[in-house]
Design an enzyme around this catalytic site. Structure first.
Site, PDB file in Angstrom:
ATOM      1  N   HIS A   1      37.310  51.149  41.485  1.00 54.45           N
ATOM      2  CA  HIS A   1      37.878  50.833  40.176  1.00 54.45           C
ATOM      3  C   HIS A   1      39.388  51.034  40.223  1.00 54.45           C
ATOM      4  O   HIS A   1      39.865  52.104  40.638  1.00 54.45           O
ATOM      5  CB  HIS A   1      37.273  51.729  39.093  1.00 54.45           C
ATOM      6  CG  HIS A   1      35.915  51.281  38.648  1.00 54.45           C
ATOM      7  ND1 HIS A   1      35.353  51.647  37.448  1.00 54.45           N
ATOM      8  CD2 HIS A   1      35.015  50.463  39.249  1.00 54.45           C
ATOM      9  CE1 HIS A   1      34.157  51.097  37.335  1.00 54.45           C
ATOM     10  NE2 HIS A   1      33.932  50.382  38.417  1.00 54.45           N
TER      11      HIS A   1
ATOM     12  N   PRO B   1      33.847  67.085  31.166  1.00 58.14           N
ATOM     13  CA  PRO B   1      33.761  65.910  32.036  1.00 58.14           C
ATOM     14  C   PRO B   1      34.688  64.760  31.677  1.00 58.14           C
ATOM     15  O   PRO B   1      34.740  63.772  32.413  1.00 58.14           O
ATOM     16  CB  PRO B   1      32.287  65.486  31.894  1.00 58.14           C
ATOM     17  CG  PRO B   1      31.881  65.998  30.550  1.00 58.14           C
ATOM     18  CD  PRO B   1      32.629  67.278  30.354  1.00 58.14           C
TER      19      PRO B   1
ATOM     20  N   LYS C   1      36.825  65.399  36.742  1.00 54.01           N
ATOM     21  CA  LYS C   1      37.463  66.264  37.721  1.00 54.01           C
ATOM     22  C   LYS C   1      36.527  67.243  38.436  1.00 54.01           C
ATOM     23  O   LYS C   1      36.887  67.804  39.466  1.00 54.01           O
ATOM     24  CB  LYS C   1      38.572  67.082  37.037  1.00 54.01           C
ATOM     25  CG  LYS C   1      39.782  66.253  36.675  1.00 54.01           C
ATOM     26  CD  LYS C   1      40.621  65.960  37.890  1.00 54.01           C
ATOM     27  CE  LYS C   1      41.656  64.896  37.675  1.00 54.01           C
ATOM     28  NZ  LYS C   1      41.189  63.535  37.894  1.00 54.01           N
TER      29      LYS C   1
ATOM     30  N   TYR D   1      44.459  61.095  36.718  1.00 52.90           N
ATOM     31  CA  TYR D   1      43.091  60.588  36.812  1.00 52.90           C
ATOM     32  C   TYR D   1      42.717  60.274  38.254  1.00 52.90           C
ATOM     33  O   TYR D   1      41.601  60.566  38.696  1.00 52.90           O
ATOM     34  CB  TYR D   1      42.937  59.336  35.950  1.00 52.90           C
ATOM     35  CG  TYR D   1      41.500  58.977  35.657  1.00 52.90           C
ATOM     36  CD1 TYR D   1      40.891  59.336  34.456  1.00 52.90           C
ATOM     37  CD2 TYR D   1      40.735  58.266  36.583  1.00 52.90           C
ATOM     38  CE1 TYR D   1      39.564  59.005  34.199  1.00 52.90           C
ATOM     39  CE2 TYR D   1      39.407  57.933  36.330  1.00 52.90           C
ATOM     40  CZ  TYR D   1      38.841  58.316  35.139  1.00 52.90           C
ATOM     41  OH  TYR D   1      37.512  57.989  34.890  1.00 52.90           O
TER      42      TYR D   1
ATOM     43  N   TYR E   1      36.947  54.315  27.726  1.00 58.41           N
ATOM     44  CA  TYR E   1      37.051  55.551  26.962  1.00 58.41           C
ATOM     45  C   TYR E   1      37.428  55.185  25.529  1.00 58.41           C
ATOM     46  O   TYR E   1      38.510  54.645  25.292  1.00 58.41           O
ATOM     47  CB  TYR E   1      38.120  56.468  27.555  1.00 58.41           C
ATOM     48  CG  TYR E   1      37.741  57.102  28.877  1.00 58.41           C
ATOM     49  CD1 TYR E   1      37.348  58.441  28.927  1.00 58.41           C
ATOM     50  CD2 TYR E   1      37.790  56.389  30.072  1.00 58.41           C
ATOM     51  CE1 TYR E   1      37.008  59.046  30.128  1.00 58.41           C
ATOM     52  CE2 TYR E   1      37.445  56.973  31.279  1.00 58.41           C
ATOM     53  CZ  TYR E   1      37.059  58.300  31.292  1.00 58.41           C
ATOM     54  OH  TYR E   1      36.709  58.892  32.483  1.00 58.41           O
TER      55      TYR E   1
END
Length: 391
Positions: free
Chosen positions: A72, A293, A297, A385, A201
């Site tokens: 991704h 979550p 990580k 990220y 998200y």
């Protein structure tokens, strides 16, 4: 039984450490309290940072990941019915993430350990960790109905939050930092192709939602729910209806529905134990730290811990210097606290607290607007990220 490194726990951290030590010519024994089937099928994290991907490849555990995993190059943020894509490679100099479930990582590492590595004992319960302030720590354990003792030069506790390893650190030397959140995630697995090709998200006045995936034909989705929610209290239709509300956009995007095969609720908390080392005991992964979550990580932090330990022990063998081993806790905690910070930021950015005010709602939207309109803010998110360096 004797070995150089006793590893407690055969999750991805313990298994990867055994692999890294094997490739460095250092022997180890892995003790896992559960059976092999449980380890290979427990549902956990599925997002691998660039650094984790690179480590698995260099350890010889990347072939199936590269074949079946889903690279991704970004995520989508949704708020106020708007969609904003964060382009990772453009913002980080080429870094990305991989969708590849923890269950698959464990299967790959177990296969390698069974074929090439040292002993990997399933249904072997570590009972304690003893004598860690000496040069010969001991791990009493129970296996196949008999009690035995594993004598080591070092012990690495990869046995999770409830394991025995952390209990070996004297209370007087321990510091605990934690935060419990007043919500959790209701997660589902569904036999339906993901409705978007990257993770989504979503911040919504009704609560957070996440669109993720396990494969091109299996979707993984989450909605924010109050603490104490039972997964079965939500009917399948109610879950899909709520997901549709929270993912709503101003364009013609649609959420695809399918049969739900699994439901569970994940609590949300932040936790750090300091130090991560006492004598010849080294804590790794959930034994030392937990993150909500939202920032993806948890598994990646555990990988960073065992990479740090393996490098430090290899350095000790090659140079005779214990400098890197002595710095283990400090080195890991720098990365841990950055991950805690990022995970907290993502959680408070996207979740609506039960007692949130209109002012706080507007602040969340302003923060999201800033990310969508500022390359600097967007870059900070993308760099975090895709992963912090394994120093």
């Amino acid at each position: 039984m004797r070995t150089t490194v006793g590893i407690i726990g055969a999750g991805p951290a313990g298994l990867l450490l055994a692999r890294l030590l094997h490739t460095a010519g250092i022997d180890s024994v892995v003790l896992e309290s559960r059976d092999r089937s449980y380890v290979e099928h427990r549902q956990r994290a599925g997002i691998l940072e660039q650094g984790t991907v690179d480590v698995l490849r260099s350890a010889g555990a990347g072939e199936r990941m590269d074949r079946e995993g889903l690279r991704h190059d970004g995520i989508e943020l949704r708020f106020a019915k708007r969609r904003h894509r964060v382009d990772f490679p453009a913002l980080t100099g080429g870094r990305s993430v991989m969708v590849y479930a923890q269950t698959e990582v464990c299967k790959d590492l177990i296969a390698l350990q069974s074929k090439e590595g040292g002993p990997l004992l399933f249904e072997a319960e570590a009972l304690a960790v003893e004598d860690v302030d000496t040069d010969r720590p001991r791990v009493p354990f129970r296996h196949a109905g008999r009690e035995d003792v594993l004598e080591c030069e070092y012990v690495v506790g990869c046995d999770g939050f409830w394991g025995v390893s952390r209990k070996a650190v004297p209370v007087a030397l321990s510091q605990v930092f934690e935060r419990a959140y007043p919500f959790g995630w209701l997660g589902i697995l569904a036999d339906v192709a993901p409705s978007h090709d990257e993770l989504v998200y979503a911040r919504h006045d009704r609560g957070f939602a996440l669109l993720s995936m396990r494969s091109p034909s299996v979707s993984r989705l989450y909605i924010q729910v109050p603490t104490g929610t039972e997964a079965e209290s939500w009917a399948d239709g109610e879950i899909w209806d709520e997901l549709e509300r929270r993912f709503e956009t101003a364009d013609d995007w649609r959420l695809e529905r399918g049969p739900i095969t699994h439901k569970s609720v994940t609590p949300m908390r932040s936790f750090v134990h300091e130090p991560m080392r006492h004598g010849r005991l080294f804590l790794a992964g959930d034994a030392a730290h937990i993150v909500p979550p939202t920032g993806a990580k948890g598994l990646n932090l555990a990988v960073g811990d065992v990479v740090t330990f393996a490098r430090a022990l290899t350095h000790r063998r090659e140079t005779g210097s214990a400098e890197l081993l002595d710095a283990y806790s400090e080195t890991c905690l720098r990365r841990v606290w950055q991950a805690e910070r990022f995970s907290y930021d993502m959680t408070t950015l996207l979740h609506r607290a039960p007692d949130a005010t209109v002012f706080e709602d507007r602040l969340q939207l302003a923060r999201l607007e800033r990310i969508a309109s500022s390359r600097a803010a967007e870059t900070d998110l993308a760099e975090a990220y895709t992963g912090f360096a394994f120093d």
